[in-house]
Structure formats: structure tokens, C-alpha cells
Design a protein around this motif. Sequence first.
Motif, mmCIF file in Angstrom:
data_model
loop_
_atom_site.group_PDB
_atom_site.id
_atom_site.type_symbol
_atom_site.label_atom_id
_atom_site.label_comp_id
_atom_site.label_asym_id
_atom_site.label_seq_id
_atom_site.Cartn_x
_atom_site.Cartn_y
_atom_site.Cartn_z
ATOM 1 N N ALA A 307 -1.931 76.523 28.660
ATOM 2 C CA ALA A 307 -1.514 76.941 27.312
ATOM 3 C C ALA A 307 -0.422 78.009 27.390
ATOM 4 N N ARG A 308 -0.542 78.921 28.349
ATOM 5 C CA ARG A 308 0.486 79.974 28.500
ATOM 6 C C ARG A 308 1.844 79.362 28.805
ATOM 7 N N ARG A 309 1.839 78.420 29.726
ATOM 8 C CA ARG A 309 3.108 77.757 30.079
ATOM 9 C C ARG A 309 3.682 77.031 28.863
ATOM 10 N N GLU A 310 2.802 76.361 28.133
ATOM 11 C CA GLU A 310 3.272 75.612 26.955
ATOM 12 C C GLU A 310 3.896 76.551 25.922
ATOM 13 N N PHE A 311 3.227 77.685 25.728
ATOM 14 C CA PHE A 311 3.733 78.618 24.708
ATOM 15 C C PHE A 311 5.076 79.207 25.140
ATOM 16 N N ALA A 312 5.198 79.535 26.434
ATOM 17 C CA ALA A 312 6.466 80.076 26.943
ATOM 18 C C ALA A 312 7.582 79.045 26.742
ATOM 19 N N LEU A 314 7.627 76.734 24.479
ATOM 20 C CA LEU A 314 7.913 76.608 23.046
ATOM 21 C C LEU A 314 8.834 77.740 22.588
ATOM 22 N N GLU A 315 8.582 78.939 23.080
ATOM 23 C CA GLU A 315 9.451 80.062 22.705
ATOM 24 C C GLU A 315 10.852 79.873 23.280
ATOM 25 N N PHE A 317 12.278 77.088 23.766
ATOM 26 C CA PHE A 317 12.899 76.060 22.926
ATOM 27 C C PHE A 317 13.407 76.660 21.617
ATOM 28 N N ALA A 318 12.573 77.518 21.014
ATOM 29 C CA ALA A 318 12.958 78.137 19.740
ATOM 30 C C ALA A 318 14.042 79.202 19.950
ATOM 31 N N GLY A 319 14.105 79.733 21.144
ATOM 32 C CA GLY A 319 15.102 80.745 21.438
ATOM 33 C C GLY A 319 14.771 82.117 20.875
ATOM 34 N N ARG A 320 13.515 82.319 20.554
ATOM 35 C CA ARG A 320 13.099 83.631 20.047
ATOM 36 C C ARG A 320 11.588 83.758 20.147
ATOM 37 N N PRO A 321 11.074 84.994 20.074
ATOM 38 C CA PRO A 321 9.623 85.151 20.057
ATOM 39 C C PRO A 321 9.068 84.509 18.792
ATOM 40 N N LEU A 322 7.924 83.849 18.913
ATOM 41 C CA LEU A 322 7.386 83.119 17.765
ATOM 42 C C LEU A 322 6.188 83.826 17.157
ATOM 43 N N ASN A 323 6.104 83.697 15.853
ATOM 44 C CA ASN A 323 4.929 84.177 15.135
ATOM 45 C C ASN A 323 3.972 83.019 14.893
ATOM 46 N N ALA A 324 2.759 83.369 14.491
ATOM 47 C CA ALA A 324 1.728 82.346 14.317
ATOM 48 C C ALA A 324 2.170 81.262 13.324
ATOM 49 N N TRP A 325 2.950 81.654 12.289
ATOM 50 C CA TRP A 325 3.362 80.673 11.280
ATOM 51 C C TRP A 325 4.549 79.817 11.736
ATOM 52 N N ASP A 326 5.036 80.079 12.953
ATOM 53 C CA ASP A 326 6.148 79.276 13.472
ATOM 54 C C ASP A 326 5.675 78.162 14.405
ATOM 55 N N ILE A 327 4.427 78.261 14.831
ATOM 56 C CA ILE A 327 3.972 77.399 15.923
ATOM 57 C C ILE A 327 4.050 75.917 15.560
ATOM 58 N N ALA A 328 3.460 75.566 14.424
ATOM 59 C CA ALA A 328 3.421 74.151 14.059
ATOM 60 C C ALA A 328 4.842 73.620 13.849
ATOM 61 N N PHE A 329 5.679 74.438 13.240
ATOM 62 C CA PHE A 329 7.055 74.035 12.941
ATOM 63 C C PHE A 329 7.837 73.738 14.227
ATOM 64 N N SER A 331 6.554 73.358 17.248
ATOM 65 C CA SER A 331 5.857 72.320 18.025
ATOM 66 C C SER A 331 6.346 70.947 17.593
ATOM 67 N N GLU A 332 6.418 70.784 16.280
ATOM 68 C CA GLU A 332 6.858 69.491 15.741
ATOM 69 C C GLU A 332 8.276 69.179 16.227
#
Length: 672
Positions: A307-312, A314-315, A317-329, A331-332
Motif C-alpha cells: 500500500a505504501r508503494r502504491e500511495f507513493a 499515486l502521489e 502521478f498526481a505530482g503533489r502530496p495528496l489529501n484524503a479527498w483526492d485519492i479516488a479522483f 486513482s481513477e
Amino acid sequence: MLNPLLDLEQLPRFDAINVTHVEPALRQVLAENRATLERLLTQSELTFATLVEPMEEMQHRLMRVWSPVSHLNAVTNSESLRAAYNTCLPLLTEYSTEVGQNEALFRAYAAIEAQESTRLDPTQRRLIEHALRDFRLAGVGLDPERKERYKAIMQELATLQARFEENVLDCMNAWSRTYKNAEDLAGLPPHVLERARETARARGVEGSVLTLDQPNYVAVITHAESEGLRREFYEAWQTRAAPGRHHDVRFDNAAHMESIVRLRHEAAGLIGYPSFAALSLATKMAQSVDEVLGFLGELADHCVPVARREFADLEAFAGRPLNAWDIAFYSERLQQERCHIAEEELRPYFPLPRVLAGLFRVAERLYGIHMHERTGVPLWHPDARYFDVLDSSERVVGGFYLDACARANKRNGAWMDECIGHKKMGGREVAPVAYLVCNFSPPAPGQPSLLTHDEVVTLFHEFGHGLHHLMTTVPYPSLAGINGVPWDAVELPSQFMENFAWSPDVLGWISGHFESGAALPEEKMQRLLGTRTFLAGMQAVRQIEFALFDFRMHAEYRPERGARADEIIEEVRARVAVVPHPAFNRFAHSFTHVFSGGYAAGYYSYKWAEVLAADVFAAFEESGIFAEDVAQRFLASILSRGGSRDALDAFVEFRGRKPDIRPLLKQSGIAA
Ligand code: ZN
């Protein structure tokens, strides 16, 4: 005129039942049961046939009368129905504690066990064993004062748990937002926008109105381009029934949570358990508090690094630190980039009628049953439907209702519930009937309901519970279907069925474009299959977080320091969560599974049973997923057996060994 709730000769008369029938029907059946019980106990000879079977009949009748009421309360909630329901809850609790604490009845069961044990078959012996256990758990051995206290606790818990759930529903119903500019809602799928405009029209306001139901929440959090909108919905959702700027303080569940956990702990202490978690395990497959914590810890050890690797990732990919309300967006979006598929893009391929036809075909291939929709059955809402289940010789062996789509005043989530339990006693068999309830996106006018694949999986899941209820051959209601099945094994048949929604063959059967009828193109299917393990580690640690929170809160409760819900969730998150949680997050305030449902000190059951389900499905994969002999063995050892045998024995008989965690890790792509 007969109270329609007491008419048990046919399916519930939803066209005739109204709120004035509820309390009189329940009072009548309880009074009759009490009189029958008294009479039964005066018989000169108390045997399985003269006492236990009539007791089973009584309980069956009570459940038949009550089941439509509790169902209506969940799917067509109204103020008057809720009031009637809440008047009845204490009556029901009082009755069940009274029966559970009846010493003469307890002694009679114990005597039957001692005297008849050689004559009884294994199912009958198990029934008595369970009953004796449940007498003890109801406090039959307590002195009168403690008995009273125990009874009072049960009453209070029933009321508080119902209140907890009402607060969640009420604060959701009370919340909505109006959006004047279309740009505010950019990114939302067309069907969500259409519904939002309709809601605005119905309310006579301009623009669009988004209510706080599950499909809307999921749509916003996944698709809304505006971070502000995502945050607003996330905050509203994660603070349901909690203090904050979104919900009225009268819906606050904080005090109820504290009381519920305190009372559960006190009840456990009264009947000799060190904690409610220990009490909860008295009826489960897991043997001890340490075993559950060890199991969750082992899973976490496997899943957290992934999960840690996945989250890293994802961030990055987004190019910024993510908040909880950004995860689903994000991820999709990442999923779209990696797997080249968007969840919404598949909706047109999964119209509900087509999915149902494919699902029924799966059931037919596995178990030789088929379904016929029956019209003219009284329903609670025009959206609901009824299906007969027939065996290969066209005999009706059961039936189920399906209420698929979200609407106002309907409890969110998806579930299967018992409408009529199976029984076969005194030469008469009653076929089981189930309710299958989901909250899929309602269809656009003139279209069928179009499902995401995620919703398809949910439907397969609930249908799996339904099959457990419908395929049972156990003659006694207290052990038939899901009854008497340890709660941590009850998700086996449902999670097992989910696997079929990922089979390429089945995807061919359940898909068909709602306009062209075309099956899901091979290329899209391959991409969809690629999503199965996408961010599986992050999903798993979320479930582990909920499970650890629930279990530790109940295991570690001490009266002097209270439930410590906030502290425990913080500790658990520090250990297993990978997504940062904002300080305002109060998810526990709407955690109905644990505070008002049957998952108290049992949320780990999902993961526990997922291990069993993946291991069972691996056996199917080894021989081809529709291998007749494997399906028959599964039916014979597990699915048809309800609670009539030990869950671990049943598993071992089917699999030839104890459960193994590895098939689940492999299936979810977590094992290297
Ligand atoms: Zn389930």
C-alpha cells in the motif's frame, strides 16, 4: 379483518401492510409464543420432537411476521413506520432475553441433550449445542438481579443501536447542496448531472441539487474536477452524524457510541467474558482475541508495504502530496492511464437486465437452478421485483426480491436479508425467500439501470448471500441458510461469488451494450481484468484499519477510560494507514456495521472470510470454474449446510486442508 402481517400463507402482503398493523401483529405473535412456550413446558415428556421442534416453529413464525417490518423500515423509511418499529424493538428484545433466560427451558434442552444424544442426528445435536450456548450467552445462569440488569442492557442497546443508524440516515437526508453553475460540477458523469437537475426541478430551485447518497458521494469523490467540491463531499460524508459544519448537532452519535461500547462491555462482564471482543468470539470461527489480532497483523505485514508503494506511486502521478479527498479522483485517473479504462466507460455495457441474466446463468451452471420473474407479487415500491428459483425439475425451491436502485428514505449500502427462512418439519417444507437490496445509480428515463463493474461485483456478492439462504437443505430454521453460521464465515459464499464477476466467460454473459447489444469488446475486457489488483494494497489496508479499530475498541475497553474511539483510530492509522486523514474525519460516527449492525467486534470477518473465499475459489480454478464435481462438493460441504456443522470442519472437508492465506494474497496481487 386479518392483520396482513399475520397472514403467513403467502408472500408478505406489501400492498396491504401499513403502519397500523405493525405493533398489534408483533404483540399478538409474542403473546401466542409465550402461551405456547408455557404449554410446551407443562408436557409430561419433553423431547426433541415435543419441545425443540415446536420452539423452532415459533421462532420461524416470529421472524416471518417481523421480517417485512424491519425490511420496510430499511427500504421505505418514514416517520410513522420508524415510530412503530421503535416501539416494537424493546418488545422483541424483551421477548428474546426472556426466552434466553428461561431456566426451565434451558434445563429441558440440557436434559434432551443428555437423554437423547444417541438418537439425535448430527444436525439436531448441533442445534441443541447452539441453543445451550445461546442460553448461557443470554444470561440464563445469572442471579435474578443480574438477569434483570442484563435484560435492561439488551433493551437499551437495541434502542441505542437503532438511534445510531437513524442519525446517519437523517443527517444524510437533511443534507444537500445547490449548484448554480454547471462548471462547479465539471467531471461528473451525465447520469449524475441529470439526476441533480431533476432533484432541483422537483424542489423548484434553479440549477442542480446534489443530495448526500452513496452514488452521488462516490461520483463526486471519483470524478469531480473541482477539489473544493470533492473536499466538501468528503467532509460531509466523513462527518455524518458527527459535529462539524455540515450536520446538525442533534444527529451527533458521539454519546451513543460511548454508551453502546460501555453497555456491550458490561453485558460481556456479566456473563463472564473479559471483554465484548471475547464474547463476540464465543460464536465465531476465530478462537481468541489474540488469534484475530494476529491474523490482522499478519495481513497488515503483507499489505502495508504494498500500500505504501502504491500511495507513493499515486502521489508521483498526481505530482503533489495528496489529501484524503483526492485519492479516488487520482486513482481513477491513474487507472485510466495504466489500464486504459474508465469505470464510467463500462456502464453502457452492464445494463441491469443483462447482468441479471448472466448472473442467473452462473447459478444455473453451478447448481442447476434457474430463475423466473414473477409478476403480480405485492411489492413495497414499483422498482422492486420478485423472482422464483426453480430446480432442474421445475420445482419452485425458493424466491427472492430485488430492490436494486438508490432512492430517498432507503438505507444505503447493499445487503441480503431473510424474508422467509427454510424449514422442513412435521412433513411440511417451507421454501426460503430472500431480499436482495442494493443502491445502484437509478436509470435515466427510458433506459435500464446501467452498472459500473464495481456495482456488478456488489450484485454478485449479495446474490452469493442469497444463494446461501436459498440453497440450504437444513430442516431447522435456527441452522438453515445463514442462521447459525459463525459471523466470520458468513461472507464466504458472498465473496466467493464475486470471483465469477471477474471471469472472462461470465463477463461475456453479463455484458451487452444497452443500445447495440454488443458484448464487452475483448480489449476492454482485458483492461478491466487488469484493474482487479489495481491499488489492492491500499484497499486492503483500509479494511484492516476498520477491522483493527473495531476489534481493539471492544477488546481494550475499560470503564474508567471509556471507548477511546478517537485514540484507537489514531493508533491504528499510525500502524496501517497510508493515506493522511484530516483532523475533521469522524468516520466512526457513521460506522453502522459496528455500532448498529452485527459486525461489532466482528468487522475482521470480511477479511477472515475473504481468505476462505479465495481459497475455495482457488479449488474451482484448479478444475475449471464450472467443474460440476467441485460445485457439487461446495454445495454439499458448505453452501447447503448453513450452521448445521462446524465451519472449519466444513472447510477442511471441501478443501482437504485448513485455510491458507496465500490464494487471497495472490488473487489481489499482493503476494510477490
Ligand atoms: Zn456480505
